[in-house]
Motif scaffolding. Structure first.
Motif, PDB file in Angstrom:
ATOM      1  N   VAL A  17       0.841  -1.199   0.000  1.00  0.00           N
ATOM      2  CA  VAL A  17       0.000   0.000   0.000  1.00  0.00           C
ATOM      3  C   VAL A  17       0.876   1.248   0.000  1.00  0.00           C
ATOM      4  N   LEU A  18       1.950   1.217   0.758  1.00  0.00           N
ATOM      5  CA  LEU A  18       2.818   2.386   0.900  1.00  0.00           C
ATOM      6  C   LEU A  18       3.751   2.591  -0.291  1.00  0.00           C
ATOM      7  N   GLN A  19       4.173   1.519  -0.913  1.00  0.00           N
ATOM      8  CA  GLN A  19       5.176   1.620  -1.980  1.00  0.00           C
ATOM      9  C   GLN A  19       4.756   2.519  -3.139  1.00  0.00           C
ATOM     10  N   PRO A  20       3.561   2.378  -3.717  1.00  0.00           N
ATOM     11  CA  PRO A  20       3.230   3.246  -4.859  1.00  0.00           C
ATOM     12  C   PRO A  20       3.032   4.718  -4.487  1.00  0.00           C
ATOM     13  N   LEU A  21       2.948   4.996  -3.188  1.00  0.00           N
ATOM     14  CA  LEU A  21       2.811   6.382  -2.729  1.00  0.00           C
ATOM     15  C   LEU A  21       4.175   7.052  -2.553  1.00  0.00           C
ATOM     16  N   ARG A  22       5.239   6.331  -2.871  1.00  0.00           N
ATOM     17  CA  ARG A  22       6.611   6.815  -2.778  1.00  0.00           C
ATOM     18  C   ARG A  22       7.062   7.105  -1.344  1.00  0.00           C
ATOM     19  N   THR A  23       6.476   6.395  -0.397  1.00  0.00           N
ATOM     20  CA  THR A  23       6.981   6.513   0.968  1.00  0.00           C
ATOM     21  C   THR A  23       8.255   5.690   1.079  1.00  0.00           C
ATOM     22  N   LEU A  24       8.996   5.927   2.121  1.00  0.00           N
ATOM     23  CA  LEU A  24      10.262   5.242   2.333  1.00  0.00           C
ATOM     24  C   LEU A  24      10.194   4.545   3.693  1.00  0.00           C
ATOM     25  N   LEU A  25       9.824   3.280   3.683  1.00  0.00           N
ATOM     26  CA  LEU A  25       9.683   2.536   4.934  1.00  0.00           C
ATOM     27  C   LEU A  25      11.057   2.271   5.524  1.00  0.00           C
ATOM     28  N   VAL A  26      11.261   2.695   6.762  1.00  0.00           N
ATOM     29  CA  VAL A  26      12.550   2.461   7.403  1.00  0.00           C
ATOM     30  C   VAL A  26      12.638   1.013   7.868  1.00  0.00           C
ATOM     31  N   ALA A  27      13.849   0.518   7.953  1.00  0.00           N
ATOM     32  CA  ALA A  27      14.074  -0.895   8.276  1.00  0.00           C
ATOM     33  C   ALA A  27      13.703  -1.224   9.722  1.00  0.00           C
ATOM     34  N   ASP A  28      13.983  -0.312  10.623  1.00  0.00           N
ATOM     35  CA  ASP A  28      13.703  -0.579  12.031  1.00  0.00           C
ATOM     36  C   ASP A  28      12.243  -0.298  12.338  1.00  0.00           C
ATOM     37  N   SER A  29      11.608  -1.227  13.022  1.00  0.00           N
ATOM     38  CA  SER A  29      10.223  -1.072  13.448  1.00  0.00           C
ATOM     39  C   SER A  29      10.122  -1.393  14.923  1.00  0.00           C
ATOM     40  N   VAL A  30       9.003  -1.025  15.499  1.00  0.00           N
ATOM     41  CA  VAL A  30       8.692  -1.400  16.873  1.00  0.00           C
ATOM     42  C   VAL A  30       7.560  -2.417  16.785  1.00  0.00           C
ATOM     43  N   LEU A  31       7.861  -3.663  17.122  1.00  0.00           N
ATOM     44  CA  LEU A  31       6.873  -4.734  17.119  1.00  0.00           C
ATOM     45  C   LEU A  31       6.550  -5.093  18.565  1.00  0.00           C
ATOM     46  N   ILE A  32       5.267  -5.103  18.888  1.00  0.00           N
ATOM     47  CA  ILE A  32       4.859  -5.324  20.278  1.00  0.00           C
ATOM     48  C   ILE A  32       3.999  -6.577  20.366  1.00  0.00           C
ATOM     49  N   PRO A  33       4.626  -7.720  20.714  1.00  0.00           N
ATOM     50  CA  PRO A  33       3.846  -8.941  20.874  1.00  0.00           C
ATOM     51  C   PRO A  33       3.116  -8.962  22.215  1.00  0.00           C
ATOM     52  N   MET A  34       1.977  -9.618  22.211  1.00  0.00           N
ATOM     53  CA  MET A  34       1.182  -9.783  23.433  1.00  0.00           C
ATOM     54  C   MET A  34       0.974  -8.443  24.136  1.00  0.00           C
ATOM     55  N   VAL A  35       0.539  -7.474  23.364  1.00  0.00           N
ATOM     56  CA  VAL A  35       0.435  -6.095  23.832  1.00  0.00           C
ATOM     57  C   VAL A  35      -0.439  -5.970  25.078  1.00  0.00           C
ATOM     58  N   GLY A  36      -1.473  -6.774  25.173  1.00  0.00           N
ATOM     59  CA  GLY A  36      -2.364  -6.691  26.339  1.00  0.00           C
ATOM     60  C   GLY A  36      -1.652  -6.943  27.656  1.00  0.00           C
ATOM     61  N   SER A  37      -0.601  -7.755  27.617  1.00  0.00           N
ATOM     62  CA  SER A  37       0.142  -8.048  28.844  1.00  0.00           C
ATOM     63  C   SER A  37       1.009  -6.866  29.288  1.00  0.00           C
ATOM     64  N   MET A  38       1.149  -5.854  28.417  1.00  0.00           N
ATOM     65  CA  MET A  38       1.978  -4.695  28.748  1.00  0.00           C
ATOM     66  C   MET A  38       1.137  -3.459  29.068  1.00  0.00           C
ATOM     67  N   ILE A  39      -0.164  -3.641  29.188  1.00  0.00           N
ATOM     68  CA  ILE A  39      -1.053  -2.544  29.568  1.00  0.00           C
ATOM     69  C   ILE A  39      -1.421  -2.753  31.022  1.00  0.00           C
ATOM     70  N   ASP A  40      -1.105  -1.785  31.846  1.00  0.00           N
ATOM     71  CA  ASP A  40      -1.432  -1.860  33.265  1.00  0.00           C
ATOM     72  C   ASP A  40      -2.188  -0.604  33.658  1.00  0.00           C
ATOM     73  N   ASP A  41      -3.427  -0.772  34.026  1.00  0.00           N
ATOM     74  CA  ASP A  41      -4.278   0.348  34.448  1.00  0.00           C
ATOM     75  C   ASP A  41      -4.341   1.431  33.362  1.00  0.00           C
ATOM     76  N   GLY A  42      -4.455   0.995  32.097  1.00  0.00           N
ATOM     77  CA  GLY A  42      -4.586   1.935  30.987  1.00  0.00           C
ATOM     78  C   GLY A  42      -3.289   2.559  30.514  1.00  0.00           C
ATOM     79  N   VAL A  43      -2.158   2.116  31.043  1.00  0.00           N
ATOM     80  CA  VAL A  43      -0.850   2.672  30.679  1.00  0.00           C
ATOM     81  C   VAL A  43      -0.008   1.571  30.050  1.00  0.00           C
ATOM     82  N   PHE A  44       0.599   1.886  28.912  1.00  0.00           N
ATOM     83  CA  PHE A  44       1.483   0.934  28.252  1.00  0.00           C
ATOM     84  C   PHE A  44       2.823   0.927  28.959  1.00  0.00           C
ATOM     85  N   GLN A  45       3.256  -0.254  29.395  1.00  0.00           N
ATOM     86  CA  GLN A  45       4.535  -0.424  30.074  1.00  0.00           C
ATOM     87  C   GLN A  45       5.322  -1.513  29.344  1.00  0.00           C
ATOM     88  N   PRO A  46       6.133  -1.100  28.362  1.00  0.00           N
ATOM     89  CA  PRO A  46       6.811  -2.089  27.519  1.00  0.00           C
ATOM     90  C   PRO A  46       7.898  -2.844  28.263  1.00  0.00           C
TER      91      PRO A  46
END
Length: 189
Positions: free
Chosen positions: A129-158
């Motif tokens: 989707v992004l490629q034909p729009l001429r965006t430049l996707l950077v190699a580094d990403s933030v991937l968050i597995p099991m995100v629900g386990s890192m939410i405590d009282d409405g605050v994300f705690q990675p």
């Protein structure tokens, strides 16, 4: 330079907002960018309702003009995005499809979250989707597995691995945004 952080989830009770709040704090502490946040839940873009193709930039609706101005201001973009059914969510696709030229030559970073995959399948699905729009996707990403386990009282705690992944992505976004500044100016002209 301006970094636009787009909160892609629009679901009530979403975890995307606390994740985005954490990432925005990381981006502001990084100091390479002025940070602007666009929450798709607040923007409330209807399903694409412009009669003209986005390439023409002949927008008729105020919500489209406002969205165009927000994306136009950015030198780089980060999508904070959920994984739904092995892909990205419809609100994000709709928001991207509203525009065309505004995305060109902007580095894009992804903060994806979900279950075991950490949103990796959603991130991969977004690439064509992004490629034909001429965006430049950077190699580094933030991937968050099991995100629900890192939410405590409405605050994300990675965990440490997730927390440490924000800086390399922000570093790369800043480097690419700086290097492509003249391309964005030429394209705008």
């Amino acid at each position: 330079m301006k970094l636009l952080v787009v909160i892609a989830s629009t679901r009530p009770g979403r975890v995307g907002k606390p994740v985005a709040d954490w990432f925005v704090d990381q981006a502001r502490a990084h100091t390479a960018f002025d940070v602007e946040v666009a929450d798709l839940a607040e923007l409330a873009l209807p399903l694409l309702d412009e009669p003209n193709h986005p390439r023409l930039r002949r927008y008729e609706h105020e919500h489209t003009k406002r969205w165009s101005e927000i994306v136009d201001r950015a030198d780089a973009v980060v999508f904070v995005m959920p994984e739904y059914n092995h892909s990205f969510n419809a609100a994000l696709k709709n928001a991207i499809d509203y525009l065309h030229h505004e995305w060109a030559y902007k580095p894009v970073g992804l903060v994806s979250y979900g279950g075991v995959s950490g949103g990796m399948r959603a991130a991969k699905a977004l690439l064509p989707v992004l490629q034909p729009l001429r965006t430049l996707l950077v190699a580094d990403s933030v991937l968050i597995p099991m995100v629900g386990s890192m939410i405590d009282d409405g605050v994300f705690q990675p965990n440490e691995i997730v927390a440490d992944s924000a800086k390399p992505m922000l570093d790369e976004l800043a480097t690419v945004a700086q290097a492509t500044q003249s391309l964005r100016k030429q394209h705008a002209a």
